[in-house]
Scaffold this active site. Structure first.
Site, PDB file in Angstrom:
ATOM      1  N   ASP A 124       0.839  -1.211   0.000  1.00 22.91           N
ATOM      2  CA  ASP A 124       0.000   0.000   0.000  1.00 22.91           C
ATOM      3  C   ASP A 124       0.871   1.257   0.000  1.00 22.91           C
ATOM      4  OD1 ASP A 124      -2.369   1.409   0.017  1.00 22.91           O
ATOM      5  OD2 ASP A 124      -2.723   1.183   2.168  1.00 22.91           O
ATOM      6  N   HIS A 164       2.242   3.158  -8.934  1.00 19.89           N
ATOM      7  CA  HIS A 164       2.086   1.713  -9.177  1.00 19.89           C
ATOM      8  C   HIS A 164       3.286   1.190  -9.964  1.00 19.89           C
ATOM      9  CE1 HIS A 164      -1.834   2.087  -7.511  1.00 19.89           C
ATOM     10  NE2 HIS A 164      -2.376   2.683  -8.552  1.00 19.89           N
ATOM     11  N   LEU A 203      10.237 -20.745  -4.256  1.00 21.57           N
ATOM     12  CA  LEU A 203       9.384 -19.752  -3.608  1.00 21.57           C
ATOM     13  C   LEU A 203       8.005 -19.799  -4.236  1.00 21.57           C
ATOM     14  CD1 LEU A 203       8.985 -17.203  -1.752  1.00 21.57           C
ATOM     15  CD2 LEU A 203       9.689 -15.828  -3.722  1.00 21.57           C
TER      16      LEU A 203
END
Ligand code: IPE
Ligand code: IPE
Ligand code: MG
Length: 235
Positions: free
Chosen positions: A12, A29, A125
């Protein structure tokens, strides 16, 4: 305390990062991408097994058309440009959320499927993107699946319990997050992994997502390791 097996991040603060520089929100972004890749490398270095990142919530559709359109295109572009690199790093990419939603373009859906298929055999991962994801949506869908199974006679109502619900989540094999990180100083869950995070440790950091990196991740993990997890049991 050992390192967390599963770290989940609410990425965020992109808009505020851009606003503070007089840039359009979308630039925030875009600047989230290097932050994400540094964090992925940090997770690999620390041998974290599961990393889940909140990329787009079911509520984020209510943003401006321009911003939503940018985010959709950005996801297509990011997967196209960077999935080979993630594949070479041994990352398994998966998506949780409503990817069949008609508001998600066929082009993006195809990139999601291609990324999941390309990396399906990787195991260093597990990188999961929560995209068009909402915890309440996920639970509602799981409840609907249980109702279907009851109607079909494949499960007895008496056997409907928390395990039955967990088994019908988007990714049932995903372990619960040990650590949930939220950047940007906000201290709320915003509909992220609400079922799975009942015993997670939370770390809130004022750092805006584009400024977050592997060092920030290591700091959050260090804070986690100082915590005393009790799970309701007396120490
Ligand atoms: C998080 O950054 C990214 C998404 C929700 C897609 P924001 O866009 O929420 O940035 P702020 O919170 O407005 O600063
Ligand atoms: C949560 O952030 C969603 C993502 C990070 C993708 P928001 O910025 O949408 O959440 P609120 O509106 O501050 O709760
Ligand atoms: Mg926000």
């Amino acid at each position: 305390m050992p390192i967390p097996r599963h770290v989940a991040i609410i990425m965020d603060g992109n808009g505020r990062w851009a606003n503070s520089r007089d840039l359009p929100r979308t630039m925030g972004h875009a600047q989230g991408e290097p932050a994400l890749f540094d964090v992925i490398e940090g997770a690999l270095e620390m041998t974290i097994e599961w990393l889940t990142v909140y990329a787009f919530s079911t509520e984020n559709w209510s943003r401006s058309d321009d911003e939503v359109e940018f985010l959709m295109g950005f996801n297509v572009d990011l997967l196209r440009r960077r999935r080979d690199e993630m594949n070479e790093m041994g990352v398994r990419i998966r998506f949780i959320g409503e990817k069949e939603d008609p508001r998600v373009s066929d082009v993006l859906r195809a990139e999601i499927v291609a990324s999941e298929e390309l990396t399906a055999r990787n195991s260093r991962l597990n990188l999961t993107f929560a995209f068009n994801y909402g915890g309440r949506m996920e639970l509602g869908i799981a409840a609907s699946r249980i109702a279907e199974d009851v109607a079909a006679g494949s499960i007895d109502p008496a056997d409907v319990d928390e395990h039955a619900l967990t088994a019908r989540l988007y990714l049932p094999e995903m372990p619960d997050p040990d650590l949930v990180i939220r950047t940007s100083g906000e201290m709320r869950i915003s509909n992220f992994l609400i079922w799975q995070s009942v015993y997670s440790e939370y770390v809130f950091t004022p750092t805006l997502w584009p400024d977050f990196d592997r060092k920030s991740l290591a700091d959050c993990v260090a804070e986690y390791r100082r915590r005393d997890r009790r799970f309701g049991v007396t120490p």
